[in-house]
Design an enzyme around this catalytic site. Structure first.
Site, PDB file in Angstrom:
ATOM      1  CE  LYS A  64      -8.213  -5.014  -1.212  1.00  0.00           C
ATOM      2  NZ  LYS A  64      -9.311  -5.693  -0.728  1.00  0.00           N
ATOM      3  CB  SER A 103     -16.252  -6.145   2.926  1.00  0.00           C
ATOM      4  OG  SER A 103     -16.760  -7.049   2.002  1.00  0.00           O
TER       5      SER A 103
END
Lengths: 211, 211
Positions: free
Chosen positions: B169, B130
């Site tokens: 992120k 992921s």
DNA sequence: TATAGGAACGAACACTTGTTCGTGTCAACT
DNA sequence: AGTTGACACGAACAAGTGTTCGTTCCTATA
């Protein structure tokens, strides 16, 4: 298991710190002085306790023969790998000329438990974004083992002659041609004649220090 | 600088090896015995030469007071970081409960020159694909520093509440909302309300051991 | 109160280890 | 041949260091 007494813990801490500072273990009298204990035999007594719980190992008949078993500050299996240059898409990678030159410009230190084996290793700093398909970023350090052949499925640094570029891909012999498979599963492989590629080394590890 | 004599090189090599084996330095007589030298004073003489060239350091009045200056097997700035669990898209990441529990299941050892600072660090093993958009692969180990806020542009592990997933992120405050930017420049950012995210930690490093 | 055991004490002892010193060898140079 | 300096030798010495032993203090338990 019973808890350590405050004194025993202090001794253990001191040994650890001493070893970190000094490169050689402390004597019983070092410990005695530091902790303000009035007799060496007290230290000896407590060291015996620590030894029985195998928190330390003692080498009899040898001065300073104390070793930490937990070795959290003891000897590590650390190898220093020379960073001998950069790797970028359009450039051949540097050749590990003098792997033994220990006073090279830069080294990266890694514990051996991350590395299957430590011979013929060298490191390169990645320049540019050409290897994002191998999940390798600009600025990463790749560890390679110098070799000119490889097994199917190993990730290797290959020089593609006609394209004049270096890339990191999984390598598969397929008869006359080879398949170069990006690590990123969403990307397509490259097919090229077997004599168009030169294997430079096998990828062993990738280290990224995030700024 | 003149070359070392064969004997001096042998002594240096022996010290290095001894230190790697034993966690404490050798005595003059250890060296004497190993190299078949007939007198301790010969060893002392040669050690003095080595010391003058600052290849070793000697601690007088102290037994086994030999330290290597090159310290290729000496003390390193190594930190052991606990691998406290896994990180996957659909799971909250484990909380670093007892960072001090030194006898945790697994640790990863890194030299501090890869790390800006070493406090509050913990490591997680990445499960699943992921996080390929952050150039992080299945099986990689990510090093995080535990913190609940961050500066713009830092890469952080965030828990996205409504999606019930963890992601890595770059983080940008943009008024009422936040922008979560993948490290992979070819991918699009995510925008979400600021109160929909929880920062779990800041990405410090990524280590990949290639099988 | 008596007793036992963990912990500490102090000092003497013996082994370990570094230092010193007088001497010897050998090659290079005068 | 004589001198010099690097290197080596062996032995004795002195300091560093671990071990042992009889004793004391203290707390827990009978």
């Amino acid at each position: 298991m019973k808890d350590l007494s405050r004194r025993q813990r202090a001794i253990l801490d001191f040994i650890e710190g001493f070893l970190r500072e000094n490169d050689y273990p402390p004597t019983i009298r070092d410990i005695q002085r530091e902790l303000g204990i009035s007799s060496t035999s007290v230290v000896d007594y407590n060291l015996k306790v620590l030894e029985e719980r195998s928190l330390i190992r003692r080498n009899r008949n040898i001065s300073r023969g104390i070793e930490l078993v937990g070795r959290s500050s003891g000897r590590h299996n650390i190898v220093a790998i020379p960073v001998i240059g950069q790797i970028a898409a359009g450039l051949p990678i540097p050749v590990p000329g003098d792997l033994e030159g220990s006073d090279a410009a830069e080294t990266i230190e890694l514990s051996t438990d991350l590395l299957p084996e430590t011979r013929d290793l060298f490191a390169l700093r990645v320049k540019g974004h050409s290897m994002v398909d191998a999940l390798i970023n600009d600025g990463d350090i790749v560890l390679l083992r110098h070799q000119e052949t490889c097994e199917n499925g190993e990730t290797v640094a290959v020089w593609i002659k006609d394209a004049k570029e270096t890339t990191l891909k999984r390598f598969y012999h397929e008869g006359e041609r080879v398949r170069l498979q990006p690590a990123n599963v969403t990307m397509e492989p490259i097919y090229t004649p077997a004599d168009n590629v030169e294997i430079q080394g096998k990828l062993v590890s990738v280290v990224r220090a995030v700024v």
